[in-house]
Design an enzyme around this catalytic site. Structure first.
Site, short mmCIF file in Angstrom:
data_model
loop_
_atom_site.label_atom_id
_atom_site.label_comp_id
_atom_site.label_asym_id
_atom_site.label_seq_id
_atom_site.Cartn_x
_atom_site.Cartn_y
_atom_site.Cartn_z
N ARG A 1 0.96 -1.34 0.05
CA ARG A 1 -0.07 -0.14 0.15
C ARG A 1 0.87 1.41 -0.10
O ARG A 1 0.50 2.31 0.65
CB ARG A 1 -0.82 0.09 1.32
CG ARG A 1 -2.01 -1.32 1.11
CD ARG A 1 -2.87 -0.79 2.10
NE ARG A 1 -3.89 -2.10 2.46
CZ ARG A 1 -4.28 -2.52 3.59
NH1 ARG A 1 -3.88 -1.65 4.67
NH2 ARG A 1 -4.91 -3.47 3.84
N ARG B 1 -3.26 6.26 1.67
CA ARG B 1 -3.71 7.36 2.51
C ARG B 1 -2.61 8.00 3.22
O ARG B 1 -3.25 9.20 4.03
CB ARG B 1 -4.95 6.99 3.35
CG ARG B 1 -6.20 6.76 2.34
CD ARG B 1 -7.46 6.16 3.08
NE ARG B 1 -7.00 4.89 3.45
CZ ARG B 1 -7.73 4.34 4.42
NH1 ARG B 1 -8.94 4.83 5.03
NH2 ARG B 1 -7.51 3.15 4.80
N ARG C 1 -7.59 12.09 -4.30
CA ARG C 1 -8.83 11.56 -3.78
C ARG C 1 -9.66 12.24 -3.93
O ARG C 1 -10.90 12.07 -4.18
CB ARG C 1 -8.29 10.60 -2.71
CG ARG C 1 -9.53 10.07 -1.71
CD ARG C 1 -10.41 8.88 -2.63
NE ARG C 1 -11.37 8.43 -1.81
CZ ARG C 1 -12.62 9.19 -1.77
NH1 ARG C 1 -12.99 10.39 -2.31
NH2 ARG C 1 -13.59 8.59 -1.01
N ASP D 1 -7.79 -1.77 -6.89
CA ASP D 1 -8.41 -2.37 -5.47
C ASP D 1 -8.44 -3.84 -5.91
O ASP D 1 -8.89 -4.13 -6.99
CB ASP D 1 -9.62 -1.73 -5.26
CG ASP D 1 -9.84 -2.38 -3.92
OD1 ASP D 1 -9.84 -1.60 -2.91
OD2 ASP D 1 -10.99 -3.16 -3.81
N TYR E 1 -15.43 -11.42 0.77
CA TYR E 1 -16.23 -10.21 0.52
C TYR E 1 -17.43 -10.31 -0.15
O TYR E 1 -18.69 -9.69 0.02
CB TYR E 1 -15.42 -9.25 -0.23
CG TYR E 1 -14.18 -8.67 0.63
CD1 TYR E 1 -14.29 -7.57 1.46
CD2 TYR E 1 -12.95 -9.37 0.36
CE1 TYR E 1 -13.51 -7.15 2.23
CE2 TYR E 1 -11.96 -8.76 1.19
CZ TYR E 1 -12.06 -7.75 2.12
OH TYR E 1 -11.09 -7.14 2.76
#
Length: 324
Positions: free
Chosen positions: A3, A7, A16, A53, A130
């Protein structure tokens, strides 16, 4: 660094916000390229990692992926029955996920050979968690219910996902990806027997499907996967990702030189001080010992609260303390 585009960087948060939503960012090849390159402008990373993703494949299968602020991903139409599994099909990569392969092509062009580009996918088991739960979970109640009550349906789902992942990763290779990682984030929640049957079997299938790409290394990463290191190494993958729950010296003893090792610093250490980070980097390098076959990395993804200066300290420590 897992990652590494994300963020914790203020420039990521700015773009973003500009994009309006996370999926807008993922589905715009130019913006995905920009986010991929952001950490390389700050730090001397040895590779670029495609910004995307893991849930792009379930989204392409028509499950209605959306992200809720503060809650994460959710699906409008989760998989709950054999008929639900039968209703979905392997997506046509070009028409449904072309934005990902377009991003790969744009990133390769913009990198100009500076560093290699790593593409990725979620593992079939992790994607299925998921899709069946309909969102993130820590209990895995629904997916484990399907596993034990209706294994036939789950195998049907995992088979479709394995085919989809193989085709998706091949498309990334064709677009320019130079290495691939399969993230089995939730394999470690399974029992010993269930892991082999419902997770490792399908990752092995994907590795076999892609084995004709002789020059493209494949990295398999199962979080909390230390009980199965030998079996993962036997899949034919080129590298084995390690979380921080296993010593890298122990992992090296167990798999020998069959595969390279990637890992395995606890990301939480990045919340401490540059001195503590340097000490931990040295400990891991010393534990691995001399010789090739170690890609230094975190044992899982960097979290949004990390100070970018501590990432700089991490990268400097790895470069300065590694044997040339």
């Amino acid at each position: 660094m897992m990652r590494q585009a994300g963020r914790y960087l203020p420039e990521y948060r700015a773009i973003r916000k500009e994009a309006g939503s996370f999926m807008n960012l993922c589905t715009n090849p130019e913006l995905a390229c920009e986010v991929t390159l952001q950490p390389l402008r700050r730090y001397e990373f040895d590779a670029a990692i495609l910004f995307s993703d893991i849930l792009t494949i379930p989204d392409a299968m028509g499950l209605g992926l959306h992200f809720v602020e503060g809650e994460g991903p959710k699906f409008e139409r989760p998989i709950r029955s054999k008929s639900d599994v039968a209703a979905i099909s392997v997506p046509d990569i070009a028409s449904t996920l072309g934005y990902v392969t377009d991003a790969v092509s744009v990133i390769r062009r913009e990198l100009k050979g500076q560093v290699p580009l790593i593409g990725f996918s979620g593992s079939p088991w992790t994607l299925a968690t998921y899709m069946v739960e309909g969102q993130s979970t820590r209990e895995f109640r629904l997916i484990k219910g399907m596993l034990y009550d209706d294994p036939e349906s789950l195998h049907m789902l995992l088979d479709k996902l394995a085919t989809s992942v193989s085709q998706y990763l091949q498309a990334q290779i064709d677009a320019g990806a130079q290495a691939l990682q399969i993230f089995d984030t939730w394999g470690g929640v399974l029992s010993d027997a269930a892991y082999r049957e419902f997770s490792l079997f399908y990752m092995s299938k994907i590795v076999a499907d892609l084995s004709h790409n002789k020059d493209i290394p494949i990295i398999l990463f199962t979080k909390n996967g230390s009980p199965w290191l030998e079996e993962i190494a036997d899949t034919g993958c080129n590298a084995l990702g390690l979380d921080w729950s296993v010593g890298i010296d122990d992992a090296r003893r167990r798999v020998g030189d069959k595969v390279a090792l990637q890992g395995n610093m606890d990301p939480a250490i990045l919340r401490t001080s540059p001195t503590a980070i340097e000490t931990e980097v040295k400990r891991i390098l010393d534990a691995f010992g001399d010789g090739p076959g170690h890609v230094f990395n975190l044992g899982h993804g960097i979290t949004p609260d990390i100070d970018p200066e501590n990432v700089a300290a991490f990268v400097r420590a790895v470069h300065s303390q590694s044997v040339n």
